[in-house]
Enzyme design. Structure first.
Site, PDB file in Angstrom:
ATOM      1  N   GLU A 103      -0.001  10.540  -5.631  1.00  0.00           N
ATOM      2  CA  GLU A 103      -1.084  11.516  -5.514  1.00  0.00           C
ATOM      3  C   GLU A 103      -1.086  12.462  -6.717  1.00  0.00           C
ATOM      4  O   GLU A 103      -0.134  13.199  -6.941  1.00  0.00           O
ATOM      5  CB  GLU A 103      -0.958  12.281  -4.202  1.00  0.00           C
ATOM      6  N   SER A 127      -8.251  21.212   7.978  1.00  0.00           N
ATOM      7  CA  SER A 127      -8.426  20.108   8.917  1.00  0.00           C
ATOM      8  C   SER A 127      -9.347  20.545  10.042  1.00  0.00           C
ATOM      9  O   SER A 127      -9.630  21.723  10.205  1.00  0.00           O
ATOM     10  CB  SER A 127      -7.085  19.665   9.466  1.00  0.00           C
ATOM     11  N   THR A 182       2.513   6.458   4.070  1.00  0.00           N
ATOM     12  CA  THR A 182       3.170   5.250   4.517  1.00  0.00           C
ATOM     13  C   THR A 182       3.189   4.270   3.375  1.00  0.00           C
ATOM     14  O   THR A 182       2.193   4.087   2.690  1.00  0.00           O
ATOM     15  CB  THR A 182       2.462   4.629   5.721  1.00  0.00           C
ATOM     16  N   ASN A 209      -3.480  17.662  -1.200  1.00  0.00           N
ATOM     17  CA  ASN A 209      -2.716  18.005   0.002  1.00  0.00           C
ATOM     18  C   ASN A 209      -2.943  19.405   0.544  1.00  0.00           C
ATOM     19  O   ASN A 209      -2.488  19.711   1.647  1.00  0.00           O
ATOM     20  CB  ASN A 209      -1.223  17.806  -0.275  1.00  0.00           C
ATOM     21  N   LYS A 220       0.857  -1.188   0.000  1.00  0.00           N
ATOM     22  CA  LYS A 220       0.000   0.000   0.000  1.00  0.00           C
ATOM     23  C   LYS A 220       0.890   1.234   0.000  1.00  0.00           C
ATOM     24  O   LYS A 220       2.042   1.189   0.438  1.00  0.00           O
ATOM     25  CB  LYS A 220      -0.933   0.018   1.214  1.00  0.00           C
TER      26      LYS A 220
END
Lengths: 409, 409
Positions: free
Chosen positions: A281, A409, A199, A404, A188
């Site tokens: 991405e 948030s 990650t 991004n 992944k």
């Protein structure tokens, strides 16, 4: 965060048919670590006699899971081993609580599987800085153990996904004088993972019989030319983990010197590494960069990674602009030796620059045609020595910025 | 290429009033190197007795102009000196032809000004890989020499612009026991310059009387904390040049140990460095990053630049996201020592993380409020030693992608 609504345009057509690897079984469960309505934990249990090797992030702020895996990786114990992975929470930058979570999960897996805790490897991926709800994972271990299935690897590939747009798998088999061995793995990763950390997690299994030190030597060597030769945005997760487990169930013995086995393992590792880049991405182009003629291989890799990480090169690729000047710039800034006047650059099979200046036969339309392709190769010859390296990356697009930056948030 | 149609939102309100620096005169001309309808060459002629110091790109593929300046910079000659700069063409990656262009320009300036050629410094900025039409520049030297004017520095700031969205100038004066000395400088640069190479060019003049070795020592030292402490996109031009010239016309002698003069020069260099960041391609936020508590200053700077160059940190700033996890990631990957469990992070005056975990008193609204500001400061304390460094950068936005990717060459 920005929703990923579609599969990367660079994704492989299909998920491969992953064969059963004798000696290892898998199960997945929905523990509700963060996500709902999907699996988020996978358990792999390896038969007695299995050997495990690994490679890990070099980050100075690596996660509790990585530190724990590193402390165990070179141990061997004939009783077998287990690997448990959760998505949704990376257990990174959680202070001492992170260590407690790892210990709690290892203890429960050890209890249920009757393995020593130092044969239990854990990974966590997802948001950082939030305490891992390890009780939810521990509460699922008995269920996982009850559902172990030798055909469970494809489901495991899905359980470890975070913002990946497709599951990643690869397999090959190798015919050796002693018989056939099979290798299959999952991964992944898609650059850094919104909303917090990237990650890359990779788990590869084989039924070959091999000493831990031989397996570790192969993994370390091939890792440099595969997972450590890819970059999406130059940023490095605190949790990156690669584990390769050999069950020995084929009864076919191999060593680190066995070229066919090495090539097979290299194939699976490189395939998975390329799939991670292809899920980068915002990626719309897959770029292979080869540097030759460096003073040594390490210098060649420094130059190649400098090109691969240059925002100006990556935006030029996104813009389908055959901008060789930015390649020269990236070579110049890499810190490794180069000579302006012996540099040559090719895009695909088109020679763009020769001996430090634009090639006299080069026409801009040729370079532009190469740039329109989805898979682009670039070769830089430094004209100084025999060092060489190849790395892979993707372009830098508005999609990366959207994923991004375009959220609060 | 994408057209830059508006001035950066981070630009200073006004171009400063630049005072006359006795002992140096300036002229500009429209040589038509590439642009039409604007000035593109500037000549500065320094009186006899002037001293020149400099700092240059470390790129292995640096331009012919840079190599030529470096070969001359430590020479002293009481007959004076000249600096000639063109925009429109960077004379970079033009093979041997680049050297010929530099020699031709130096020879003509030397002839017209009656200076030795080794006292003529050149810079070129603009597209790369195209032969510099040096005849057009040489043809303007007599006109330039005839128009020299001690008040010409502001016009020079405009002649050296490429895709800059505003001209950059700075000045200060220093009162010393022997009298007053004045410092004034100009710069160009806005990240990497579309359609090809970035270049940062800086020219600073003072009427102080100082030995070349003292001036060079000051310039080298302050350069590390100013121009070498800024980054827009981690990419480095092959032409970056800083020249500082002292005419001595004030009659006031200074040395490298003179703190007041050093502070004045530092002020002008830092001000110009900040203006370059404030003209960063697509920039909407100005970011100051301070790292303290490192084992030494060099480690602190490595960490600070790793944060400043991280695409994930820069997109988080663009998205006004107080994403301290990405800061931890950037510290971890920098290669310099760090300890996950002693890290603390503040955004502005808000303590976000303490001892490797989120601060117990931190509330997300506090961080979000800091991120809404146009000028953002971030402090990371490593808790290991007394090394520290401060660097400056801007955010990474759709504007950067548009400028660098949204065109076909």
């Amino acid at each position: 965060m920005a929703k990923i609504t579609s599969v990367s345009p660079l994704a492989p057509k299909n998920f491969p048919e992953l064969p059963v690897i004798k000696g290892v079984r898998f199960a997945t469960a929905a523990a509700g670590v963060k996500y709902s309505g999907r699996t988020d934990v996978m358990l792999a249990v390896l038969d007695p006699g299995s050997r495990v090797a690994g490679a890990f992030t070099k980050s100075a702020t690596r996660s509790a899971n990585v530190l724990d895996c590193q402390s165990k990786i070179r141990l061997t114990d004939d009783r077998g081993a287990a690997i448990i992975v959760n998505s949704g929470n990376s257990n990174a930058f959680t202070g001492r609580a992170g260590d407690e979570s790892v210990q709690a999960i290892c203890a429960e897996v050890a209890r249920v599987t009757d393995l020593p805790a130092n044969r239990v490897f854990t990974s966590s991926t997802g948001v950082i800085g939030e305490r891992l709800p390890h009780d939810r994972i521990a509460a699922k271990v008995e269920e996982l153990y009850g559902n172990l299935d030798e055909a469970g690897l494809p489901n495991a590939a899905k359980a470890i996904m975070t913002t990946d747009t497709f599951p990643k798998g690869s397999t090959t088999s190798v015919d050796l004088p002693g018989g056939k061995v099979t290798i299959a793995g999952i991964a992944k990763g898609s650059g850094m993972i919104a909303p917090d950390m990237a990650t890359m997690l990779v788990y590869i299994f084989t039924d070959a019989k091999i000493a831990q030190s031989d397996l570790q030597a192969l993994v370390s060597e091939i890792n440099e030319k595969t997972f450590n030769s890819i970059t999406v945005d130059s940023d490095t997760s605190t949790s990156d983990t690669l584990l390769v487990a050999a069950t020995g169930a084929s009864g076919v013995s191999v060593t680190a010197k066995d070229t066919a086995f090495r090539d097979g393992l290299h194939h699976v590792m490189q395939d998975l590494a390329h799939q991670v880049v292809r899920d980068g991405e915002g990626a719309t182009k897959f770029l292979q960069i080869t540097v030759t003629g460096a003073l040594n291989d390490a210098d060649a890799k420094t130059h190649a990674m400098s090109i691969a990480n240059s925002p100006l090169v990556k935006t030029a690729i996104a813009g389908e602009d055959p901008n060789w000047g930015r390649v020269v710039m990236a070579i110049g800034k890499s810190g490794a030796p180069a000579d302006r006047d012996t540099l040559s650059i090719s895009f695909g099979d088109v020679k763009v620059a020769t001996n430090g200046w634009v090639d006299p036969d080069y026409r801009e339309e040729q370079g532009a045609a190469i740039m329109k392709q989805e898979n682009i190769s670039m070769t830089v010859d430094l004209g100084m020595g025999s060092g060489e390296a190849t790395v892979w990356t993707c372009d830098l697009t508005h999609g990366y910025i959207s994923i991004n930056a375009d959220y609060r948030s």
